[in-house]
Enzyme design. Sequence first.
Site, PDB file in Angstrom:
ATOM      1  N   GLU A 184      49.084  29.967  39.852  1.00  0.00           N
ATOM      2  CA  GLU A 184      49.763  31.222  40.190  1.00  0.00           C
ATOM      3  C   GLU A 184      49.752  31.430  41.697  1.00  0.00           C
ATOM      4  OE1 GLU A 184      47.393  30.672  37.994  1.00  0.00           O
ATOM      5  OE2 GLU A 184      47.448  32.093  36.324  1.00  0.00           O
ATOM      6  N   ASN A 205      47.901  24.055  39.882  1.00  0.00           N
ATOM      7  CA  ASN A 205      46.558  24.157  40.442  1.00  0.00           C
ATOM      8  C   ASN A 205      46.230  22.901  41.241  1.00  0.00           C
ATOM      9  OD1 ASN A 205      46.585  23.032  37.805  1.00  0.00           O
ATOM     10  ND2 ASN A 205      44.447  23.515  37.462  1.00  0.00           N
TER      11      ASN A 205
HETATM   12  N1  THU Z   1      43.493  27.837  36.624  1.00  0.00           N
HETATM   13  C1  THU Z   1      44.734  28.189  37.059  1.00  0.00           C
HETATM   14  O1  THU Z   1      45.404  27.415  37.764  1.00  0.00           O
HETATM   15  N2  THU Z   1      45.207  29.408  36.711  1.00  0.00           N
HETATM   16  C2  THU Z   1      44.525  30.287  35.930  1.00  0.00           C
HETATM   17  O2  THU Z   1      44.910  31.436  35.827  1.00  0.00           O
HETATM   18  C3  THU Z   1      43.340  29.832  35.189  1.00  0.00           C
HETATM   19  C4  THU Z   1      42.632  28.697  35.831  1.00  0.00           C
HETATM   20  C5  THU Z   1      42.968  26.510  37.022  1.00  0.00           C
HETATM   21  C6  THU Z   1      41.888  26.568  38.059  1.00  0.00           C
HETATM   22  C7  THU Z   1      41.183  25.247  37.821  1.00  0.00           C
HETATM   23  O3  THU Z   1      41.850  24.238  38.555  1.00  0.00           O
HETATM   24  C8  THU Z   1      41.378  24.995  36.349  1.00  0.00           C
HETATM   25  O4  THU Z   1      42.413  25.848  35.913  1.00  0.00           O
HETATM   26  C9  THU Z   1      40.134  25.268  35.500  1.00  0.00           C
HETATM   27  O5  THU Z   1      39.612  26.519  35.766  1.00  0.00           O
END
Ligand code: THU
Length: 130
Positions: free
Chosen positions: A52, A39
Amino acid sequence: MTLLEAATRVRENAYVPYSRFKVGAALRSASGQVYIGCNVENVAYPEGTCAEAGAIAAMVAAGETQIAEMTVVADSPSPVPPCGGCRQKIAEFAGPDVMVTLAALNGTTQVMRVADLLPGAFTADHMDGA
Ligand code: THU
């Protein structure tokens, strides 16, 4: 390297100054190649991207469009579930029987089919007749 190892490793590179919640994702494409993502947050919060989405973008940039298997990992008390938007993104490139492994750093995992992650998915078929 397993998908869990790849996802756990790329998770360390997550850019998360706002949530402090690092997520890593790794997918194996139809060709057998592994693509990874983490992320990447932004001070304008909605502009942040999920792990993802990063892995999927890497696959598409490499010229592939078929996910064979995917793993997502975070330091959560239970296996981390993909957000709703990511479920739709995964469904774009994975058939209903593709397995997605949700993992936590504590070693717990849960394996789910894409069809169970996104029941009643909106697909191109729904635009027939448009
Ligand atoms: N996040 C992801 O990268 N994938 C997910 O499926 C759930 C949430 C990240 C987005 C954000 O940077 C952090 O987790 C908190 O929501």
